[in-house]
Design a protein around this motif. Structure first.
Motif, PDB file in Angstrom:
ATOM      1  N   GLU A 112      70.803   7.056  18.418  1.00 19.29           N
ATOM      2  CA  GLU A 112      70.624   5.609  18.566  1.00 19.29           C
ATOM      3  C   GLU A 112      71.855   4.866  19.094  1.00 19.29           C
ATOM      4  OE1 GLU A 112      69.084   3.900  14.969  1.00 19.29           O
ATOM      5  OE2 GLU A 112      67.037   4.569  15.438  1.00 19.29           O
ATOM      6  N   SER A 113      73.058   5.415  18.937  1.00 23.53           N
ATOM      7  CA  SER A 113      74.251   4.751  19.443  1.00 23.53           C
ATOM      8  C   SER A 113      75.315   5.790  19.753  1.00 23.53           C
ATOM      9  CB  SER A 113      74.798   3.740  18.420  1.00 23.53           C
ATOM     10  OG  SER A 113      75.288   4.422  17.281  1.00 23.53           O
ATOM     11  N   THR A 114      76.356   5.367  20.493  1.00 24.44           N
ATOM     12  CA  THR A 114      77.490   6.233  20.787  1.00 24.44           C
ATOM     13  C   THR A 114      78.769   5.421  20.602  1.00 24.44           C
ATOM     14  OG1 THR A 114      77.716   5.689  23.139  1.00 24.44           O
ATOM     15  CG2 THR A 114      76.112   7.404  22.557  1.00 24.44           C
ATOM     16  N   PRO A 115      79.916   6.078  20.419  1.00 22.66           N
ATOM     17  CA  PRO A 115      81.176   5.341  20.294  1.00 22.66           C
ATOM     18  C   PRO A 115      81.721   4.859  21.630  1.00 22.66           C
ATOM     19  CG  PRO A 115      81.582   7.692  20.089  1.00 22.66           C
ATOM     20  CD  PRO A 115      80.089   7.520  20.142  1.00 22.66           C
ATOM     21  N   GLY A 116      81.056   5.187  22.715  1.00 24.73           N
ATOM     22  CA  GLY A 116      81.479   4.749  24.035  1.00 24.73           C
ATOM     23  C   GLY A 116      80.793   3.473  24.470  1.00 24.73           C
ATOM     24  N   GLN A 117      81.231   2.940  25.605  1.00 22.30           N
ATOM     25  CA  GLN A 117      80.674   1.719  26.171  1.00 22.30           C
ATOM     26  C   GLN A 117      80.165   1.979  27.582  1.00 22.30           C
ATOM     27  OE1 GLN A 117      83.147  -1.822  25.572  1.00 22.30           O
ATOM     28  NE2 GLN A 117      84.479  -0.636  24.221  1.00 22.30           N
ATOM     29  N   ALA A 118      79.310   1.101  28.053  1.00 25.35           N
ATOM     30  CA  ALA A 118      78.795   1.192  29.418  1.00 25.35           C
ATOM     31  C   ALA A 118      78.893  -0.185  30.060  1.00 25.35           C
ATOM     32  CB  ALA A 118      77.351   1.678  29.422  1.00 25.35           C
ATOM     33  N   VAL A 119      79.574  -0.251  31.226  1.00 23.00           N
ATOM     34  CA  VAL A 119      79.756  -1.532  31.902  1.00 23.00           C
ATOM     35  C   VAL A 119      79.475  -1.364  33.390  1.00 23.00           C
ATOM     36  CG1 VAL A 119      82.223  -1.162  32.329  1.00 23.00           C
ATOM     37  CG2 VAL A 119      81.339  -3.497  32.198  1.00 23.00           C
ATOM     38  N   VAL A 120      78.922  -2.398  34.015  1.00 23.78           N
ATOM     39  CA  VAL A 120      78.580  -2.367  35.435  1.00 23.78           C
ATOM     40  C   VAL A 120      79.840  -2.557  36.278  1.00 23.78           C
ATOM     41  CG1 VAL A 120      77.233  -3.448  37.271  1.00 23.78           C
ATOM     42  CG2 VAL A 120      76.266  -3.258  34.965  1.00 23.78           C
ATOM     43  N   LEU A 121      80.140  -1.563  37.126  1.00 25.70           N
ATOM     44  CA  LEU A 121      81.291  -1.626  38.025  1.00 25.70           C
ATOM     45  C   LEU A 121      80.910  -2.131  39.409  1.00 25.70           C
ATOM     46  CD1 LEU A 121      83.400   1.607  37.399  1.00 25.70           C
ATOM     47  CD2 LEU A 121      83.756  -0.689  36.501  1.00 25.70           C
ATOM     48  N   SER A 122      79.675  -1.845  39.825  1.00 25.49           N
ATOM     49  CA  SER A 122      79.169  -2.320  41.105  1.00 25.49           C
ATOM     50  C   SER A 122      77.768  -2.863  40.860  1.00 25.49           C
ATOM     51  CB  SER A 122      79.125  -1.180  42.131  1.00 25.49           C
ATOM     52  OG  SER A 122      78.655  -1.642  43.382  1.00 25.49           O
ATOM     53  N   ALA A 123      77.563  -4.134  41.194  1.00 29.81           N
ATOM     54  CA  ALA A 123      76.325  -4.814  40.831  1.00 29.81           C
ATOM     55  C   ALA A 123      75.092  -4.140  41.413  1.00 29.81           C
ATOM     56  CB  ALA A 123      76.390  -6.267  41.295  1.00 29.81           C
ATOM     57  N   GLY A 124      73.994  -4.240  40.703  1.00 30.77           N
ATOM     58  CA  GLY A 124      72.762  -3.614  41.164  1.00 30.77           C
ATOM     59  C   GLY A 124      71.568  -4.030  40.329  1.00 30.77           C
ATOM     60  N   TYR A 125      70.636  -3.095  40.173  1.00 31.59           N
ATOM     61  CA  TYR A 125      69.390  -3.352  39.466  1.00 31.59           C
ATOM     62  C   TYR A 125      68.998  -2.137  38.641  1.00 31.59           C
ATOM     63  CZ  TYR A 125      68.998  -6.969  43.076  1.00 31.59           C
ATOM     64  OH  TYR A 125      69.244  -8.019  43.915  1.00 31.59           O
ATOM     65  N   ALA A 126      68.100  -2.385  37.698  1.00 28.35           N
ATOM     66  CA  ALA A 126      67.540  -1.293  36.909  1.00 28.35           C
ATOM     67  C   ALA A 126      66.167  -1.703  36.408  1.00 28.35           C
ATOM     68  CB  ALA A 126      68.455  -0.947  35.736  1.00 28.35           C
TER      69      ALA A 126
END
Length: 262
Positions: A112-126
């Motif tokens: 359900e979770s991780t100790p890491g983070q995720a951030v957008v470096l180059s804008a886009g879509y999902a």
């Protein structure tokens, strides 16, 4: 600026702004994600109503350290960095994700979770899917589960190879690997990125990135100006990079052939 998160003892990393980000193109269809494109049409059509389109602007925090991951994001354009931080605020990237993959693997691995983070470096879509719907899909043991597990294997390879590269290879080789992996996830040969941000991603001093970028520019591989990198000669980068890039690229292509380029 990244959204603040409260997980302790790891402080929230605040990266320097990235200036001059290129305009992102028109929204893509879900099948521009490599995993969704590989699904049989009947499975893809069945999943379509469960996929929510979301823009991913530059600097967006997709999930923070310790956050419960409520969605799985199928990226169709852009670059997302997975990174970790130490108690003193130092950071290092473990992997990059683009349209070949997803963000939120904890939603189906069970943690359900991780100790890491995720951030957008180059804008886009999902396109994102709720975790509870994903759990229902996994109970069917169908094609989506198979594709997500293959992607996870490829991601593990990238994380492991990044650790090897950071320990044993020069900053210049690391920079070449990072640039090539980024280019693989873009529809352009240009990146809007500061040297300070790249240094944060690689976990090295900014001066080391400045020196390495200078060597690559002198060799005619790249052109660098403030906040902007243009790759002029990709083959030259591939000649200077260590074996880590090829290991990661081969494993991704072996597990998840790209329908756009294959």
């Amino acid at each position: 600026m990244l959204k603040a998160h409260s997980l302790q003892p790891n402080p929230e990393k605040r990266f320097p702004p990235i200036c001059g980000e290129r305009a992102i193109s028109a929204p893509h269809t879900p099948r521009q994600n490599r995993l969704l494109a590989a699904l049989p049409m009947e499975d893809y059509v069945r999943l379509l109503p469960e996929l929510e389109f979301v823009p991913m602007p530059l600097g967006m925090s997709v999930h923070g350290a310790g956050d419960r991951e409520k969605y799985l994001y199928f990226v169709t354009e852009g670059i997302i960095s997975l990174f970790y931080m130490t108690k003193n605020g130092a950071s290092a990237e473990s992997a990059l994700t683009g349209r070949e993959g997803v963000i939120g693997i904890a939603t189906f691995l069970g943690g359900e979770s991780t100790p890491g983070q995720a951030v957008v470096l180059s804008a886009g879509y999902a396109y994102r899917m709720r975790a509870d719907l994903l759990h229902s899909e996994f109970r069917h043991c169908g094609p989506l589960q198979h594709m997500l597990l293959l992607y996870t294997q490829a991601l593990i390879t990238q994380i492991a190879q990044t650790a090897v590269c950071n320990r044993h290879h020069s900053v210049e080789q690391q920079l070449c690997r990072w640039l090539l992996l980024s280019l693989d996830r873009l529809f352009s040969n240009e990146l809007a990125m500061t040297q300070e941000l790249i240094a944060n991603m690689l976990g090295v001093r900014r001066e080391g990135v400045t020196e390495a970028a200078g060597h690559l520019q002198a060799a005619g591989s790249i052109h660098y100006s403030r906040c902007h990198i243009t790759v002029l000669d990709r083959p030259k980068l591939e000649q200077r990079v260590c074996e880590c890039y090829a290991v990661v690229r081969r494993e991704m292509d072996r597990l998840l052939p790209d329908p756009i380029t294959n």
